[in-house]
Design an enzyme around this catalytic site. Structure first.
Site, PDB file in Angstrom:
ATOM      1  N   VAL A  87      -6.116  -9.913  -0.133  1.00 36.57           N
ATOM      2  CA  VAL A  87      -6.391 -10.057   1.140  1.00 36.57           C
ATOM      3  C   VAL A  87      -5.284  -9.309   1.971  1.00 36.57           C
ATOM      4  O   VAL A  87      -4.022  -9.580   1.863  1.00 36.57           O
ATOM      5  CB  VAL A  87      -6.132 -11.814   1.490  1.00 36.57           C
ATOM      6  CG1 VAL A  87      -6.160 -11.941   3.013  1.00 36.57           C
ATOM      7  CG2 VAL A  87      -7.040 -12.619   0.813  1.00 36.57           C
TER       8      VAL A  87
ATOM      9  N   ASP B 267      -0.634  -1.087  -4.333  1.00 33.56           N
ATOM     10  CA  ASP B 267      -2.178  -1.215  -3.995  1.00 33.56           C
ATOM     11  C   ASP B 267      -2.675   0.153  -3.885  1.00 33.56           C
ATOM     12  O   ASP B 267      -2.067   1.205  -3.069  1.00 33.56           O
ATOM     13  CB  ASP B 267      -2.453  -2.118  -2.817  1.00 33.56           C
ATOM     14  CG  ASP B 267      -3.669  -2.647  -2.683  1.00 33.56           C
ATOM     15  OD1 ASP B 267      -4.484  -2.548  -3.563  1.00 33.56           O
ATOM     16  OD2 ASP B 267      -4.141  -3.008  -1.431  1.00 33.56           O
ATOM     17  N   HIS B 268      -3.883   0.312  -4.276  1.00 34.39           N
ATOM     18  CA  HIS B 268      -4.679   1.408  -4.047  1.00 34.39           C
ATOM     19  C   HIS B 268      -3.876   2.872  -3.746  1.00 34.39           C
ATOM     20  O   HIS B 268      -4.011   3.629  -2.960  1.00 34.39           O
ATOM     21  CB  HIS B 268      -5.392   1.599  -2.572  1.00 34.39           C
ATOM     22  CG  HIS B 268      -6.526   0.766  -2.663  1.00 34.39           C
ATOM     23  ND1 HIS B 268      -7.740   0.936  -3.138  1.00 34.39           N
ATOM     24  CD2 HIS B 268      -6.605  -0.570  -2.138  1.00 34.39           C
ATOM     25  CE1 HIS B 268      -8.663  -0.126  -3.105  1.00 34.39           C
ATOM     26  NE2 HIS B 268      -7.888  -0.968  -2.479  1.00 34.39           N
TER      27      HIS B 268
ATOM     28  N   SER C 184       0.795  -1.139  -0.118  1.00 35.16           N
ATOM     29  CA  SER C 184      -0.124   0.035   0.192  1.00 35.16           C
ATOM     30  C   SER C 184       0.972   1.159  -0.039  1.00 35.16           C
ATOM     31  O   SER C 184       2.253   1.017   0.203  1.00 35.16           O
ATOM     32  CB  SER C 184      -0.881   0.052   1.123  1.00 35.16           C
ATOM     33  OG  SER C 184       0.087   0.001   2.457  1.00 35.16           O
TER      34      SER C 184
ATOM     35  N   GLY D 261     -11.040  -4.153   5.634  1.00 37.77           N
ATOM     36  CA  GLY D 261     -11.019  -4.447   6.921  1.00 37.77           C
ATOM     37  C   GLY D 261     -11.867  -5.514   7.350  1.00 37.77           C
ATOM     38  O   GLY D 261     -12.447  -5.967   6.545  1.00 37.77           O
TER      39      GLY D 261
HETATM   40  P1  13P Z   1      -8.824  -6.520   3.315  1.00 39.95           P
HETATM   41  O1  13P Z   1      -7.909  -5.941   4.159  1.00 39.95           O
HETATM   42  O2  13P Z   1     -10.124  -6.293   3.746  1.00 39.95           O
HETATM   43  O3  13P Z   1      -8.448  -8.251   3.190  1.00 39.95           O
HETATM   44  O4  13P Z   1      -8.851  -6.051   2.007  1.00 39.95           O
HETATM   45  C1  13P Z   1      -7.313  -6.118   1.140  1.00 39.95           C
HETATM   46  C2  13P Z   1      -7.648  -5.305   0.121  1.00 39.95           C
HETATM   47  O5  13P Z   1      -8.522  -5.264  -0.706  1.00 39.95           O
HETATM   48  C3  13P Z   1      -6.396  -4.431  -0.420  1.00 39.95           C
HETATM   49  O6  13P Z   1      -6.523  -3.587  -1.596  1.00 39.95           O
END
Ligand code: 13P
Length: 285
Positions: free
Chosen positions: A231, A82-83, A50, A181
């Protein structure tokens, strides 16, 4: 082997009915554990950092570490940002060797989401890096991105074809009822919506918010054509629980830090191996 792109790692998922796990990591131990779990199942794997993880570890440090880990094993490994909402960071990550990035313009309106995601796809092309983007808004809390229940929005299947066509993305994150989450109550996935989206596009689809999704829901998503499942929270929680346990079990005189953090590798490997069995990616390396 050398890091592979998201496009390559997801290429056969839909036709062979399996999904590749995207697992978030925050340090060396969980990253190594994720690789170890995938190796034990001879499965491809996506390691996801992230923006928070990148700020904590360092961008070049993340790239160098995961590149080294990938080159030490024989399974395909993809390194994914990620994101990401910070476009300077995305460009830096692409330049420094990430093989996939997620541009998250999901909070913006449809046209802006298309324009900003397409700009990243254009940039990434020169580096052979894949791009994932999100349409609709997955609820919950992912690091510093908070999407309240009221502002979460499911992906509208009618919005998908033009979005995929005009952005040129390699994977599409869809909002179908999962949240980031831990869940406060059992998630209710909108499988009718997923079916429509699968029918309307060939673009590989991504399920976010994998922690706490029931096994049967995962399997149904994969059978229907989900290609990547993320995950994160489950691994974070297991990481912290392991450290707490090791601190409790060791005397104060034990000062070797590896005694405390080392077991995190096996704990994460076990979780990842379990998910791989559910996602059906064992022996797909
Ligand atoms: P969780 O933390 O809910 O498993 O989601 C992870 C996620 O989608 C990261 O982009």
């Amino acid at each position: 082997m050398a890091l592979v792109t998201l496009k390559e790692i997801l290429a056969n998922t839909r036709k062979e009915h399996y999904a590749v796990g995207g697992f978030n990591f925050n340090g060396y131990e969980d990253a190594q554990g994720i690789i170890q779990g995938a190796v034990s199942k001879n499965s491809p794997v996506i390691l996801m950092a992230s923006m928070g993880a990148v700020k904590y570890i360092g961008l070049h440090q993340v790239a160098g570490m995961v590149k080294g880990m990938a080159e030490s094993v024989k399974i395909p490994v993809c390194l994914h940002l990620d994101h990401a909402t910070d476009y300077d960071l995305i460009r830096e990550a692409i330049k420094c060797g990430f093989t996939s990035v997620m541009v998250d313009a999901s909070a913006k309106d449809y046209e802006t989401n298309i324009a900003e995601s397409r700009a990243i796809v254009e940039f990434a092309k020169d580096y052979g890096c894949s791009v994932e983007a999100e349409l609709g808004k997955v609820g919950g809390k992912e690091e510093n991105i908070v999407v309240t229940d009221a502002s979460a929005a499911f992906t509208d299947p009618d919005d998908v074809p033009r979005y995929v066509e005009e952005t040129g993305i390699d994977a599409l994150a869809v909002a179908i009822g999962t949240v980031h989450g831990f869940y406060k109550s059992e998630p209710k996935l909108d499988f009718d919506r997923l079916e429509k989206i699968v029918k309307i596009t060939q673009c590989p689809l991504v399920l976010h918010g994998g922690s706490g999704v029931p096994v049967e829901d995962f399997k149904r998503c994969v059978q229907m054509g989900m290609s990547k499942i993320n995950v994160g929270t489950e691994l974070k929680a297991a990481y912290s629980k392991t450290i707490r346990k090791m601190v409790g079990e060791n005397p104060e005189s034990e000062f070797d830090p590896r005694k405390y953090v080392g077991p995190v590798k096996d704990v994460c490997a076990q979780i990842v191996a379990g998910k791989i069995d559910i996602f059906g990616s064992a022996d797909k390396a």
